[in-house]
Design a protein around this motif. Structure first.
Motif, PDB file in Angstrom:
ATOM      1  N   CYS A 195     -30.382  -5.737  17.175  1.00 48.23           N
ATOM      2  CA  CYS A 195     -29.281  -6.667  17.462  1.00 48.23           C
ATOM      3  C   CYS A 195     -28.050  -6.303  16.630  1.00 48.23           C
ATOM      4  O   CYS A 195     -28.161  -5.715  15.547  1.00 48.23           O
ATOM      5  CB  CYS A 195     -29.683  -8.103  17.135  1.00 48.23           C
ATOM      6  N   LEU A 196     -26.890  -6.691  17.126  1.00 49.92           N
ATOM      7  CA  LEU A 196     -25.651  -6.487  16.374  1.00 49.92           C
ATOM      8  C   LEU A 196     -25.774  -7.092  14.980  1.00 49.92           C
ATOM      9  O   LEU A 196     -25.326  -6.489  13.994  1.00 49.92           O
ATOM     10  CB  LEU A 196     -24.477  -7.111  17.134  1.00 49.92           C
ATOM     11  N   GLU A 197     -26.376  -8.253  14.881  1.00 48.06           N
ATOM     12  CA  GLU A 197     -26.530  -8.909  13.585  1.00 48.06           C
ATOM     13  C   GLU A 197     -27.363  -8.066  12.619  1.00 48.06           C
ATOM     14  O   GLU A 197     -27.113  -8.065  11.408  1.00 48.06           O
ATOM     15  CB  GLU A 197     -27.180 -10.281  13.776  1.00 48.06           C
ATOM     16  N   ALA A 198     -28.346  -7.349  13.151  1.00 53.84           N
ATOM     17  CA  ALA A 198     -29.200  -6.513  12.308  1.00 53.84           C
ATOM     18  C   ALA A 198     -28.511  -5.226  11.878  1.00 53.84           C
ATOM     19  O   ALA A 198     -29.007  -4.511  10.998  1.00 53.84           O
ATOM     20  CB  ALA A 198     -30.496  -6.179  13.048  1.00 53.84           C
ATOM     21  N   LEU A 199     -27.363  -4.931  12.484  1.00 49.54           N
ATOM     22  CA  LEU A 199     -26.655  -3.687  12.204  1.00 49.54           C
ATOM     23  C   LEU A 199     -25.367  -3.875  11.413  1.00 49.54           C
ATOM     24  O   LEU A 199     -24.902  -2.932  10.770  1.00 49.54           O
ATOM     25  CB  LEU A 199     -26.311  -2.981  13.528  1.00 49.54           C
ATOM     26  N   ALA A 200     -24.775  -5.080  11.474  1.00 46.76           N
ATOM     27  CA  ALA A 200     -23.422  -5.211  10.921  1.00 46.76           C
ATOM     28  C   ALA A 200     -23.164  -6.482  10.136  1.00 46.76           C
ATOM     29  O   ALA A 200     -22.041  -6.684   9.681  1.00 46.76           O
ATOM     30  CB  ALA A 200     -22.407  -5.107  12.068  1.00 46.76           C
ATOM     31  N   SER A 201     -24.147  -7.354   9.957  1.00 41.17           N
ATOM     32  CA  SER A 201     -23.921  -8.563   9.172  1.00 41.17           C
ATOM     33  C   SER A 201     -23.886  -8.238   7.682  1.00 41.17           C
ATOM     34  O   SER A 201     -24.267  -7.145   7.257  1.00 41.17           O
ATOM     35  CB  SER A 201     -25.036  -9.576   9.445  1.00 41.17           C
ATOM     36  N   GLY A 202     -23.455  -9.199   6.872  1.00 38.20           N
ATOM     37  CA  GLY A 202     -23.454  -9.006   5.432  1.00 38.20           C
ATOM     38  C   GLY A 202     -24.853  -8.743   4.908  1.00 38.20           C
ATOM     39  O   GLY A 202     -25.067  -7.893   4.035  1.00 38.20           O
ATOM     40  N   THR A 203     -25.836  -9.471   5.438  1.00 36.70           N
ATOM     41  CA  THR A 203     -27.223  -9.274   5.036  1.00 36.70           C
ATOM     42  C   THR A 203     -27.672  -7.853   5.349  1.00 36.70           C
ATOM     43  O   THR A 203     -28.355  -7.204   4.541  1.00 36.70           O
ATOM     44  CB  THR A 203     -28.132 -10.272   5.777  1.00 36.70           C
ATOM     45  N   SER A 204     -27.273  -7.356   6.513  1.00 39.28           N
ATOM     46  CA  SER A 204     -27.690  -6.023   6.938  1.00 39.28           C
ATOM     47  C   SER A 204     -27.002  -4.928   6.127  1.00 39.28           C
ATOM     48  O   SER A 204     -27.616  -3.897   5.811  1.00 39.28           O
ATOM     49  CB  SER A 204     -27.397  -5.832   8.425  1.00 39.28           C
ATOM     50  N   ILE A 205     -25.737  -5.139   5.786  1.00 39.34           N
ATOM     51  CA  ILE A 205     -25.032  -4.158   4.952  1.00 39.34           C
ATOM     52  C   ILE A 205     -25.751  -3.991   3.612  1.00 39.34           C
ATOM     53  O   ILE A 205     -25.982  -2.874   3.143  1.00 39.34           O
ATOM     54  CB  ILE A 205     -23.567  -4.577   4.736  1.00 39.34           C
ATOM     55  N   ALA A 206     -26.127  -5.127   3.018  1.00 40.68           N
ATOM     56  CA  ALA A 206     -26.854  -5.067   1.747  1.00 40.68           C
ATOM     57  C   ALA A 206     -28.210  -4.385   1.930  1.00 40.68           C
ATOM     58  O   ALA A 206     -28.619  -3.551   1.105  1.00 40.68           O
ATOM     59  CB  ALA A 206     -27.035  -6.478   1.193  1.00 40.68           C
ATOM     60  N   ARG A 207     -28.914  -4.720   3.010  1.00 44.68           N
ATOM     61  CA  ARG A 207     -30.230  -4.120   3.256  1.00 44.68           C
ATOM     62  C   ARG A 207     -30.133  -2.610   3.445  1.00 44.68           C
ATOM     63  O   ARG A 207     -30.930  -1.844   2.889  1.00 44.68           O
ATOM     64  CB  ARG A 207     -30.867  -4.757   4.497  1.00 44.68           C
ATOM     65  N   SER A 243     -20.674  -0.163  14.855  1.00 48.76           N
ATOM     66  CA  SER A 243     -21.477  -1.192  15.520  1.00 48.76           C
ATOM     67  C   SER A 243     -20.613  -2.393  15.910  1.00 48.76           C
ATOM     68  O   SER A 243     -20.729  -2.919  17.022  1.00 48.76           O
ATOM     69  CB  SER A 243     -22.620  -1.642  14.604  1.00 48.76           C
ATOM     70  N   LEU A 244     -19.750  -2.811  14.986  1.00 49.77           N
ATOM     71  CA  LEU A 244     -18.863  -3.937  15.289  1.00 49.77           C
ATOM     72  C   LEU A 244     -17.941  -3.611  16.467  1.00 49.77           C
ATOM     73  O   LEU A 244     -17.749  -4.438  17.366  1.00 49.77           O
ATOM     74  CB  LEU A 244     -18.021  -4.298  14.065  1.00 49.77           C
ATOM     75  N   SER A 245     -17.388  -2.427  16.464  1.00 52.25           N
ATOM     76  CA  SER A 245     -16.484  -2.027  17.544  1.00 52.25           C
ATOM     77  C   SER A 245     -17.215  -1.986  18.878  1.00 52.25           C
ATOM     78  O   SER A 245     -16.671  -2.404  19.919  1.00 52.25           O
ATOM     79  CB  SER A 245     -15.870  -0.652  17.246  1.00 52.25           C
ATOM     80  N   THR A 246     -18.451  -1.507  18.862  1.00 52.40           N
ATOM     81  CA  THR A 246     -19.248  -1.465  20.085  1.00 52.40           C
ATOM     82  C   THR A 246     -19.521  -2.882  20.589  1.00 52.40           C
ATOM     83  O   THR A 246     -19.380  -3.170  21.782  1.00 52.40           O
ATOM     84  CB  THR A 246     -20.582  -0.734  19.839  1.00 52.40           C
ATOM     85  N   GLY A 247     -19.903  -3.767  19.672  1.00 55.58           N
ATOM     86  CA  GLY A 247     -20.154  -5.153  20.062  1.00 55.58           C
ATOM     87  C   GLY A 247     -18.909  -5.842  20.589  1.00 55.58           C
ATOM     88  O   GLY A 247     -18.949  -6.538  21.609  1.00 55.58           O
ATOM     89  N   LEU A 248     -17.779  -5.632  19.920  1.00 57.89           N
ATOM     90  CA  LEU A 248     -16.528  -6.254  20.358  1.00 57.89           C
ATOM     91  C   LEU A 248     -16.071  -5.707  21.711  1.00 57.89           C
ATOM     92  O   LEU A 248     -15.505  -6.436  22.524  1.00 57.89           O
ATOM     93  CB  LEU A 248     -15.435  -6.046  19.304  1.00 57.89           C
ATOM     94  N   SER A 249     -16.329  -4.429  21.953  1.00 55.22           N
ATOM     95  CA  SER A 249     -15.935  -3.871  23.248  1.00 55.22           C
ATOM     96  C   SER A 249     -16.763  -4.487  24.374  1.00 55.22           C
ATOM     97  O   SER A 249     -16.259  -4.693  25.487  1.00 55.22           O
ATOM     98  CB  SER A 249     -16.071  -2.349  23.247  1.00 55.22           C
ATOM     99  N   SER A 250     -18.022  -4.809  24.098  1.00 58.74           N
ATOM    100  CA  SER A 250     -18.829  -5.508  25.103  1.00 58.74           C
ATOM    101  C   SER A 250     -18.252  -6.889  25.385  1.00 58.74           C
ATOM    102  O   SER A 250     -18.173  -7.325  26.541  1.00 58.74           O
ATOM    103  CB  SER A 250     -20.281  -5.641  24.618  1.00 58.74           C
ATOM    104  N   LEU A 251     -17.832  -7.585  24.337  1.00 59.24           N
ATOM    105  CA  LEU A 251     -17.209  -8.900  24.524  1.00 59.24           C
ATOM    106  C   LEU A 251     -15.904  -8.766  25.299  1.00 59.24           C
ATOM    107  O   LEU A 251     -15.544  -9.644  26.095  1.00 59.24           O
ATOM    108  CB  LEU A 251     -16.963  -9.556  23.167  1.00 59.24           C
ATOM    109  N   LEU A 252     -15.200  -7.676  25.050  1.00 58.72           N
ATOM    110  CA  LEU A 252     -13.945  -7.413  25.760  1.00 58.72           C
ATOM    111  C   LEU A 252     -14.192  -7.340  27.272  1.00 58.72           C
ATOM    112  O   LEU A 252     -13.438  -7.906  28.066  1.00 58.72           O
ATOM    113  CB  LEU A 252     -13.363  -6.092  25.257  1.00 58.72           C
ATOM    114  N   HIS A 253     -15.273  -6.669  27.653  1.00 58.74           N
ATOM    115  CA  HIS A 253     -15.565  -6.511  29.070  1.00 58.74           C
ATOM    116  C   HIS A 253     -16.201  -7.761  29.676  1.00 58.74           C
ATOM    117  O   HIS A 253     -16.060  -8.012  30.867  1.00 58.74           O
ATOM    118  CB  HIS A 253     -16.479  -5.297  29.279  1.00 58.74           C
TER     119      HIS A 253
END
Length: 349
Positions: free
Chosen positions: A194-206, A272-282
């Motif tokens: 998931c996007l959350e598992a790739l780009a959240s604050g928790t994931s950055i630390a992990r 990852s964030l850019s990929t997720g945001l581009s999906s929201l864009l579409h």
């Protein structure tokens, strides 16, 4: 202090804190308070503490103010019709609870409730980035809000109305699957990639902890001894920290100092964030994308927002999709409360 004759009580209930504010129609916060959710607190304790905050706010208002209603922005999936929480990961003790049923009969004003990310989008539309755009004569027909913090959530407001879905659980943007590989990182929702598992604050630390721990001790020691402070070595900062205590904030700080490993991690996060945001864009074709949350603050501080916008536009399928602006939240840590107040004003007419 001059009291506003008509006010909204706005609550923002997260996993750690329950906050409440008194807000007027102009969006001014006149008073606020909060209470910490006790570790392991049960359902009754949480509900009693929350209701006590409502009592404090009502007492502050006194007889000179008319309370138009109570709006509640709460962390977790919530049924839009009944206000019932549905397996909230950060407030598990409140699973199956309807705050409307719990409190409406005990108050003399109406109660409204919604998911905190959806209401943050509404708050930004009415009082934050959306209001700023309208004041500047810029378009704001559709606003997509994404909060990147401990987790990742979001909401969409089109022409002043939230897009909620059949049960009020639409726009769970953090659970778009971006990585389908069998070794993709596990998300708190129980699924991988998931996007959350790739780009959240928790994931950055992990990710940072894993990368540092995977580095041979002798390499870490050599990098630390041979490098001047701030030199780009990939290990000059992060390898000198207590691995289990590395935070996303420290990764951002290291990247600002030119640390190669930290920069590499953030490059992956931004992709990852850019990929997720581009999906929201579409999906939603917004004219305004708004990023909030702790990770977003780090992105803004490093001046990386234009880079994300550029990457999103490169992924866009048409000029009609590229016609958007990416901005940071204008409401800091209050968009959920402002959205909760907006619910009240919508109901009050």
């Amino acid at each position: 202090m001059v009291r506003n004759p008509e006010v909204a009580l706005a609550m923002d209930w997260g996993g750690t804190w329950c906050r409440i504010a008194v807000i007027n129609r102009s969006g001014d916060i006149l008073w606020q308070s909060r209470v910490r959710n006790g570790p392991g607190a049960g359902q009754r304790e949480l509900l009693d503490n929350g209701f006590s905050l409502v009592g404090e706010a009502e007492e502050w208002c006194g007889p000179s103010s008319t309370v138009a209603g109570l709006g509640i922005a709460i962390a977790g999936p919530i049924d839009a019709d009944t206000g019932t929480l549905l397996e909230p990961p950060n407030l598990p003790a409140l699973d199956g609870v309807s705050l409307l049923e719990e409190w409406q009969g005990r108050l003399s004003f109406p109660v409204y409730a919604g998911n905190d990310a959806n209401l943050a989008a509404l708050g930004e539309f009415e009082y934050g980035a959306g209001l700023e755009a309208r004041q500047r004569g810029l378009p704001c027909t559709c606003l997509v809000y994404v909060t990147v913090s401990t987790g990742i959530g979001g909401g969409v407001v089109e022409r002043g109305r939230m897009i909620l879905g059949s049960r009020g659980m639409a726009t769970e943007v953090g659970h778009m699957v971006l990585d389908r590989s069998p070794n993709a990182p596990l998300c708190q929702c129980g699924r991988r990639g998931c996007l959350e598992a790739l780009a959240s604050g928790t994931s950055i630390a992990r990710i940072a902890r894993y990368r540092v721990a995977s580095t041979a001790p002798e390499v870490s020691a050599r990098a630390l001894s041979d490098s001047a402070p701030g030199e780009v070595t990939g290990l000059s900062v992060l390898a000198g920290l207590e691995v289990s205590q590395i935070t996303a904030e420290q990764v951002f700080e290291a990247a600002r100092d030119g640390d190669a490993l930290a920069s590499e991690i953030l490059d992956e996060v931004l992709d990852s964030l850019s990929t997720g945001l581009s999906s929201l864009l579409h999906l939603y074709n917004p004219d305004l994308l708004v990023m909030g949350g702790g990770v977003s603050f780090g992105v803004v501080k490093m001046g990386l927002l234009p880079r994300i916008e550029e990457q999103v536009k490169l992924r866009a399928m048409s000029d009609g999709h590229r016609d958007f602006r990416l901005v940071s939240s204008r409401l800091g840590d209050t968009p959920g409360m402002m959205g909760a107040a907006s619910l009240v004003w919508t109901g009050a007419g």
